[in-house]
Design an enzyme around this catalytic site. Structure first.
Site, PDB file in Angstrom:
ATOM      1  N   ASP A   1     -11.018  56.911 111.718  1.00 46.82           N
ATOM      2  CA  ASP A   1      -9.779  56.478 112.285  1.00 46.82           C
ATOM      3  C   ASP A   1      -9.132  57.571 113.238  1.00 46.82           C
ATOM      4  O   ASP A   1      -8.301  57.360 114.003  1.00 46.82           O
ATOM      5  CB  ASP A   1      -8.802  56.369 111.258  1.00 46.82           C
ATOM      6  CG  ASP A   1      -9.081  55.131 110.469  1.00 46.82           C
ATOM      7  OD1 ASP A   1     -10.012  54.399 110.597  1.00 46.82           O
ATOM      8  OD2 ASP A   1      -8.332  55.011 109.348  1.00 46.82           O
TER       9      ASP A   1
ATOM     10  N   LYS B   1       0.409  55.665 106.141  1.00 42.34           N
ATOM     11  CA  LYS B   1       0.124  54.200 105.883  1.00 42.34           C
ATOM     12  C   LYS B   1      -0.745  53.997 104.745  1.00 42.34           C
ATOM     13  O   LYS B   1      -0.564  52.917 103.879  1.00 42.34           O
ATOM     14  CB  LYS B   1      -0.427  53.430 107.121  1.00 42.34           C
ATOM     15  CG  LYS B   1      -1.020  52.138 107.118  1.00 42.34           C
ATOM     16  CD  LYS B   1      -1.519  51.684 108.580  1.00 42.34           C
ATOM     17  CE  LYS B   1      -3.032  51.721 108.759  1.00 42.34           C
ATOM     18  NZ  LYS B   1      -3.977  51.069 107.872  1.00 42.34           N
ATOM     19  N   ASN B   2      -2.248  54.433 104.768  1.00 41.16           N
ATOM     20  CA  ASN B   2      -3.001  54.033 103.847  1.00 41.16           C
ATOM     21  C   ASN B   2      -2.765  54.427 102.377  1.00 41.16           C
ATOM     22  O   ASN B   2      -3.348  53.975 101.507  1.00 41.16           O
ATOM     23  CB  ASN B   2      -4.686  54.452 104.447  1.00 41.16           C
ATOM     24  CG  ASN B   2      -4.686  53.592 105.536  1.00 41.16           C
ATOM     25  OD1 ASN B   2      -4.384  52.910 106.064  1.00 41.16           O
ATOM     26  ND2 ASN B   2      -5.816  53.992 106.385  1.00 41.16           N
TER      27      ASN B   2
ATOM     28  N   ASP C   1     -13.649  42.179 111.011  1.00 37.11           N
ATOM     29  CA  ASP C   1     -12.462  42.306 111.892  1.00 37.11           C
ATOM     30  C   ASP C   1     -13.000  43.285 113.273  1.00 37.11           C
ATOM     31  O   ASP C   1     -14.295  43.284 113.372  1.00 37.11           O
ATOM     32  CB  ASP C   1     -11.256  43.123 111.379  1.00 37.11           C
ATOM     33  CG  ASP C   1     -11.581  44.454 110.905  1.00 37.11           C
ATOM     34  OD1 ASP C   1     -12.533  45.026 111.112  1.00 37.11           O
ATOM     35  OD2 ASP C   1     -10.657  45.048 110.258  1.00 37.11           O
TER      36      ASP C   1
ATOM     37  N   ARG D   1      -5.752  43.136 105.841  1.00 35.12           N
ATOM     38  CA  ARG D   1      -7.032  43.195 105.247  1.00 35.12           C
ATOM     39  C   ARG D   1      -6.852  43.951 103.989  1.00 35.12           C
ATOM     40  O   ARG D   1      -7.496  43.428 102.726  1.00 35.12           O
ATOM     41  CB  ARG D   1      -7.988  43.855 106.008  1.00 35.12           C
ATOM     42  CG  ARG D   1      -9.451  42.895 106.284  1.00 35.12           C
ATOM     43  CD  ARG D   1     -10.322  43.725 106.983  1.00 35.12           C
ATOM     44  NE  ARG D   1     -11.494  43.272 106.601  1.00 35.12           N
ATOM     45  CZ  ARG D   1     -12.132  43.630 105.383  1.00 35.12           C
ATOM     46  NH1 ARG D   1     -11.652  44.495 104.623  1.00 35.12           N
ATOM     47  NH2 ARG D   1     -13.194  43.170 105.123  1.00 35.12           N
TER      48      ARG D   1
HETATM   49  N1  EPU Z   1     -17.843  48.317 102.796  1.00 33.06           N
HETATM   50  C1  EPU Z   1     -18.834  47.685 102.108  1.00 33.06           C
HETATM   51  N2  EPU Z   1     -18.650  47.087 100.925  1.00 33.06           N
HETATM   52  C2  EPU Z   1     -17.537  47.240 100.433  1.00 33.06           C
HETATM   53  C3  EPU Z   1     -16.546  48.070 100.711  1.00 33.06           C
HETATM   54  C4  EPU Z   1     -16.771  48.453 101.973  1.00 33.06           C
HETATM   55  O1  EPU Z   1     -20.076  47.550 102.785  1.00 33.06           O
HETATM   56  O2  EPU Z   1     -17.671  46.471  99.202  1.00 33.06           O
HETATM   57  C5  EPU Z   1     -18.294  49.052 103.711  1.00 33.06           C
HETATM   58  C6  EPU Z   1     -17.214  48.926 104.913  1.00 33.06           C
HETATM   59  O3  EPU Z   1     -17.496  47.573 105.595  1.00 33.06           O
HETATM   60  C7  EPU Z   1     -17.032  50.000 105.825  1.00 33.06           C
HETATM   61  C8  EPU Z   1     -17.322  51.008 104.934  1.00 33.06           C
HETATM   62  O4  EPU Z   1     -17.824  50.503 103.759  1.00 33.06           O
HETATM   63  O5  EPU Z   1     -18.186  49.835 106.786  1.00 33.06           O
HETATM   64  C9  EPU Z   1     -16.224  51.962 104.549  1.00 33.06           C
HETATM   65  O6  EPU Z   1     -15.227  50.986 104.168  1.00 33.06           O
HETATM   66  P1  EPU Z   1     -13.863  51.586 103.090  1.00 33.06           P
HETATM   67  O7  EPU Z   1     -14.129  50.656 101.892  1.00 33.06           O
HETATM   68  O8  EPU Z   1     -14.355  52.879 102.743  1.00 33.06           O
HETATM   69  O9  EPU Z   1     -12.551  51.174 103.940  1.00 33.06           O
HETATM   70  P2  EPU Z   1     -11.331  50.253 103.513  1.00 33.06           P
HETATM   71  O10 EPU Z   1     -10.840  50.792 102.322  1.00 33.06           O
HETATM   72  O11 EPU Z   1     -11.805  49.161 104.021  1.00 33.06           O
HETATM   73  C10 EPU Z   1      -9.836  52.174 104.560  1.00 33.06           C
HETATM   74  C11 EPU Z   1      -8.289  52.255 105.326  1.00 33.06           C
HETATM   75  C12 EPU Z   1      -9.130  52.315 106.981  1.00 33.06           C
HETATM   76  C13 EPU Z   1     -10.207  53.544 107.012  1.00 33.06           C
HETATM   77  C14 EPU Z   1     -11.293  53.268 105.852  1.00 33.06           C
HETATM   78  C15 EPU Z   1     -12.408  54.715 105.941  1.00 33.06           C
HETATM   79  C16 EPU Z   1      -6.764  51.320 104.342  1.00 33.06           C
HETATM   80  C17 EPU Z   1      -5.677  50.084 104.357  1.00 33.06           C
HETATM   81  N3  EPU Z   1      -7.625  51.166 105.365  1.00 33.06           N
HETATM   82  O12 EPU Z   1     -10.509  51.172 104.696  1.00 33.06           O
HETATM   83  O13 EPU Z   1      -8.157  52.489 107.784  1.00 33.06           O
HETATM   84  O14 EPU Z   1     -10.785  53.339 108.349  1.00 33.06           O
HETATM   85  O15 EPU Z   1     -10.792  53.464 104.664  1.00 33.06           O
HETATM   86  O16 EPU Z   1     -11.563  55.890 105.847  1.00 33.06           O
HETATM   87  O17 EPU Z   1      -6.883  52.197 103.609  1.00 33.06           O
HETATM   88  C18 EPU Z   1      -6.736  52.405 109.775  1.00 33.06           C
HETATM   89  O18 EPU Z   1      -5.651  52.855 108.957  1.00 33.06           O
HETATM   90  O19 EPU Z   1      -6.785  52.266 110.928  1.00 33.06           O
HETATM   91  C19 EPU Z   1      -7.914  52.119 109.021  1.00 33.06           C
HETATM   92  C20 EPU Z   1      -8.867  51.078 109.606  1.00 33.06           C
END
Ligand code: EPU
Length: 422
Positions: A305, A22-23, A116, A92
């Site tokens: 996850d 998915k990601n 969220d 998101r």
């Molecule tokens: N964060 C910040 N500032 C930012 C970006 C992130 O503080 O500018 C924090 C976030 O709030 C979080 C942490 O850093 O606490 C990690 O966030 P990250 O940006 O790595 O995650 P994401 O890109 O929002 C993706 C996946 C998530 C997965 C995370 C971590 C997608 C669509 N989502 O999210 O997947 O948990 O990476 O590996 O790629 C899922 O598939 O169920 C899911 C939630």
């Protein structure tokens, strides 16, 4: 409104193949915006999030068609550079359109994503990275207005934390930027490597994917790409825990065991017998798991996850486990639902103490997010009696035919409209 009714007590056996991640698929769909023309993506999971991202792309002007896990996207020359609130709220990950839209037309209007069920989830690092490349941002009535008056320019970007989304946004902006971008402390997730593989097929010049130092040499234009999405390590890992929690034996195929190294190691510590080849692994679950401690970390650490599924398993362990969640600030909200099933869990800030109980007992529970939803179904497979998991649309966001696949492994579960008699 549907729910999943699970009758526990049946060990899962057999083999199951996993689909594309998915990601990875979601970000590759966004990457298509970088080049007009017809793009092809194979091994795309038929899940709600892919459909939602399709709606984001269509809002921007693309035409998507999906059949038999193949996605074709036609991207026009002119884009409508915006992602509205109703879509960003549901999806998101739409925030990663910022990079490509800025790179293509120097402007983007994207609804500001809120927090969220996993926590506050700020996007400061996305914005900081793109700002260094020449972007300017203003927030007007909840909409982020982004402009890059002189176009995006290559820059040195250092992330405070190896954020997956920030790494992707910077990469997607940098591929068409003027000059070289160096990204320090980049996320090393396999999905980033797969995004880079797709971008390179489109003509991008990128070095260092899979390491924390990625260098992008901007090019004038990209061409449409064709790619097969890498296997979903989270889907694979979820079936691994399904085998473990039911004391069954499952072979998971079409996957990359190396992408689940830490998770499989923890399953071994919990008493599972794990065997693997290049593109498969098998898990034989114990009668009762042993307690295990772990902390979630960016790749190659234990994936956040996979945390809820593992907590479901450890809730029936023969002792006490301590879990530390380092990625999200509110990822234990689902623990209350497991406790309704009899689990003994105490959470405090980013820690959870799980005192293993002998048995769980089925009851109505609510899926609060994708992975917690999957974990409640897994708990139901172990519990005595029937568990009714509500809000199953969360599970549909990340798993294609979750019920059908678990049924094919001998799981006793079904999907039905809420309130329908069995
Ligand atoms: N964060 C910040 N500032 C930012 C970006 C992130 O503080 O500018 C924090 C976030 O709030 C979080 C942490 O850093 O606490 C990690 O966030 P990250 O940006 O790595 O995650 P994401 O890109 O929002 C993706 C996946 C998530 C997965 C995370 C971590 C997608 C669509 N989502 O999210 O997947 O948990 O990476 O590996 O790629 C899922 O598939 O169920 C899911 C939630």
């Amino acid at each position: 409104m549907e729910e999943i009714i699970v009758t526990g007590g049946y060990p899962l056996t057999g083999s199951v193949g996993v689909l594309g991640a998915k990601n990875a698929a979601l970000k590759q769909m966004v990457a298509m915006l970088l080049a007009p023309g017809t793009h092809l993506l194979g091994n795309v999971p038929g899940i709600l999030d892919v459909a939602l991202m399709g709606r984001v792309l269509e809002h921007i002007g693309a035409v998507c068609s999906f059949a038999g896990n193949e996605l074709t996207v036609e991207v026009p020359d002119e884009l409508r550079p915006e992602a509205p609130l109703d879509l960003v709220r549901q999806m998101r990950a739409s925030i990663v359109v910022l990079g490509p839209l800025l790179a293509r037309g120097g402007v983007a209007r994207v609804a500001f994503p809120g927090g969220d069920d996993l926590g506050a989830r700020p996007i400061d690092m996305h914005l900081d990275g793109l700002r260094r490349m020449g972007a300017e941002f203003e927030l007007e009535h909840g909409v982020l207005i982004a402009r890059a008056p002189g176009g995006l320019k290559g820059a040195e970007v250092s992330l405070e934390f190896p954020s997956v989304g920030a790494t992707e946004n910077v990469l997607l902006g940098a591929v068409l930027a003027n000059g070289e971008t160096t990204l320090h402390n980049a996320a090393r997730e396999p999905e980033i490597e797969d995004l880079v593989a797709f971008l390179v097929k489109m003509g991008a010049r990128i070095r260092g994917a899979g390491t924390s130092l990625i260098t992008v040499e901007g090019v004038e234009a990209l061409k449409p790409g064709a790619h097969t999405v890498l296997p979903d390590r989270l889907e694979a890992g979820t079936y691994a825990v399904a085998a473990a929690i039911t004391g069954g034996e499952v072979r998971v195929e079409q996957c990359v065991p190396d992408h689940l190294r830490m998770e499989l190691r923890k399953l071994t510590e919990a008493g599972c017998m794990v065997d693997f080849g290049e593109d498969w692994f098998s898990v034989l679950g114990p009668d009762r798991p042993s307690p295990v401690d772990f902390a979630t970390l960016p790749f190659p650490g234990f994936h956040t996850d996979m945390q809820p599924q593992m907590v479901a398993l450890l809730s029936v362990a023969s002792g006490t486990s301590v879990i530390t969640e380092n990625i999200y600030d509110a990822r234990f909200r689902y623990a209350g639902e497991l406790m309704r099933m009899g689990a003994d869990i105490t959470t405090e800030w980013q820690h959870a103490v799980i005192r293993g109980v002998e048995k769980l007992s089925g009851c109505p529970v609510i899926a609060p997010d994708i992975r917690a939803g999957a974990s409640l179904v897994l708990a139901g497979l172990r519990a005595e009696g029937q568990t009714a998991v509500g809000e199953v649309h969360h599970i549909d966001r990340g798993y294609e035919d979750f019920v059908g696949r678990l049924q094919s492994l001998g799981g006793h579960l079904e999907r039905r409209p809420v309130g329908a008699a069995s």
